[in-house]
Design an enzyme around this catalytic site. Structure first.
Site, mmCIF file in Angstrom:
data_model
loop_
_atom_site.group_PDB
_atom_site.id
_atom_site.type_symbol
_atom_site.label_atom_id
_atom_site.label_comp_id
_atom_site.label_asym_id
_atom_site.label_seq_id
_atom_site.Cartn_x
_atom_site.Cartn_y
_atom_site.Cartn_z
ATOM 1 N N SER A 89 26.300 -3.049 16.366
ATOM 2 C CA SER A 89 27.239 -2.146 15.695
ATOM 3 C C SER A 89 27.213 -2.375 14.188
ATOM 4 O O SER A 89 26.521 -3.270 13.696
ATOM 5 C CB SER A 89 28.658 -2.343 16.248
ATOM 6 O OG SER A 89 29.216 -3.544 15.745
ATOM 7 N N SER A 91 29.727 -3.204 11.945
ATOM 8 C CA SER A 91 30.864 -3.847 11.285
ATOM 9 C C SER A 91 30.461 -4.773 10.145
ATOM 10 O O SER A 91 31.281 -5.111 9.302
ATOM 11 C CB SER A 91 31.710 -4.628 12.297
ATOM 12 O OG SER A 91 31.097 -5.843 12.651
ATOM 13 N N LYS A 146 31.185 -12.101 12.100
ATOM 14 C CA LYS A 146 31.959 -11.635 10.945
ATOM 15 C C LYS A 146 31.717 -12.584 9.777
ATOM 16 O O LYS A 146 31.048 -13.606 9.910
ATOM 17 C CB LYS A 146 33.467 -11.605 11.260
ATOM 18 C CG LYS A 146 33.866 -10.788 12.478
ATOM 19 C CD LYS A 146 33.662 -9.306 12.303
ATOM 20 C CE LYS A 146 34.011 -8.550 13.587
ATOM 21 N NZ LYS A 146 33.668 -7.119 13.493
ATOM 22 N N SER A 233 35.669 -2.225 10.856
ATOM 23 C CA SER A 233 35.489 -3.528 11.490
ATOM 24 C C SER A 233 36.756 -3.957 12.213
ATOM 25 O O SER A 233 37.840 -3.987 11.623
ATOM 26 C CB SER A 233 35.116 -4.584 10.435
ATOM 27 O OG SER A 233 35.111 -5.880 11.003
#
Length: 274
Positions: A89, A91, A146, A233
């Site tokens: 994805s 994010s 992250k 996100s």
């Protein structure tokens, strides 16, 4: 519930290991005795597979224990050295693109027991600005990636697309306005260069209103993480802090990019959910 490849690999390691030990203790001495009593010419004529089946060694024991060394090497490397993941994805755009295959350093934040993730040998502490892989606090079978923004005790604020750490706005410089971004919806974004700790990286800010605003105090033993694609996100602003025991390692290298259209399902099952 996600596909916990780490747990499956650990079970495979234990099962094949038990069969390897069982064969080594029960059947290996018998095979050795048979081979010792054979004529040299006959012994040399036997293939390796035929030697393994001497002394009435059960076929299933030979088959299962033959995978032990391969699985042990893979299990050891993935658990204690480096682990591969795929980015499914956006994010972490623009830092990590959809389809990137990354490597994660597994010993930067301490050597940890597989599956349990308990630290057995401490090494270094996570640093602000690191790109980290961790077990999703709401479902530990899933892996997330992250950027680490807040350390234990930090005061974090995000308002009007401005990130503040301990009362100091995080420095960012405008780079460009993209009319078409790498986001799946191709929305326009502003690209900034952000300085977070010792890390310098690019981030996306979209033009639409974002609900990810608020103030947070990072508790002891926890971390606050955010995606570089700040308005696209799901991160600590939504589901909270990451416990230290959930940390898996630091992403440090993109070794391959494979467009999502050509993505391999088996890799995605062991990839990152964001």
């Amino acid at each position: 519930m996600g596909f916990d490849f780490e747990l499956i690999l650990a079970i495979a390691f234990l099962v094949t290991g038990v069969f390897w030990v069982y064969d080594r203790v029960v059947y290996f001495p018998k095979r050795k005795a048979v081979l010792t009593n054979m004529a040299t010419e006959t012994r040399k004529a036997l293939s390796k597979d035929a030697q393994q089946r001497l002394a009435e060694t059960p076929k299933f024991v030979v088959e299962v224990k033959s995978y032990f060394v391969i699985i042990a090497v893979i299990f050891g490397l993935r658990s204690f050295v480096v682990e591969p993941f795929q980015i499914p994805s956006g994010s972490m755009l623009p830092t990590l693109k959809i389809g990137d295959f990354i490597l994660v350093n597994k010993f930067d934040y301490g050597l940890r027991l597989p599956v349990l993730n308990t630290t057995i040998i401490p090494t270094t502490e996570p640093k602000r600005g690191d790109v980290v892989v961790f077990k999703y606090p709401l479902d530990p079978s899933l892996n997330y990636i992250k950027r680490l923004v807040g350390l234990p005790g930090d005061q974090i604020r995000y308002q009007n697309k401005v990130l503040t750490v301990n009362g100091e706005p995080v420095s960012k410089e405008f780079l460009a306005k993209l009319p078409v971004s790498l986001n799946p919806n191709q929305e326009p974004v502003d690209v900034f260069s952000e300085h977070l700790g010792k890390a310098q990286h690019e981030i996306y800010n979209s033009y639409r209103f974002t609900p990810h605003e608020g103030e947070w105090t990072v508790p002891t033993g926890h971390y606050f993480v955010m995606g570089d694609n700040r308005d696209n996100s799901a991160d600590s602003r939504f589901w909270g802090f990451v416990p230290d025991e959930n940390m898996k390692g630091r992403a440090f290298y993109v070794w391959l990019h494979w467009d999502q259209f050509f993505s391999i399902p088996s890799f995605k099952n062991n990839g990152l959910i964001e």
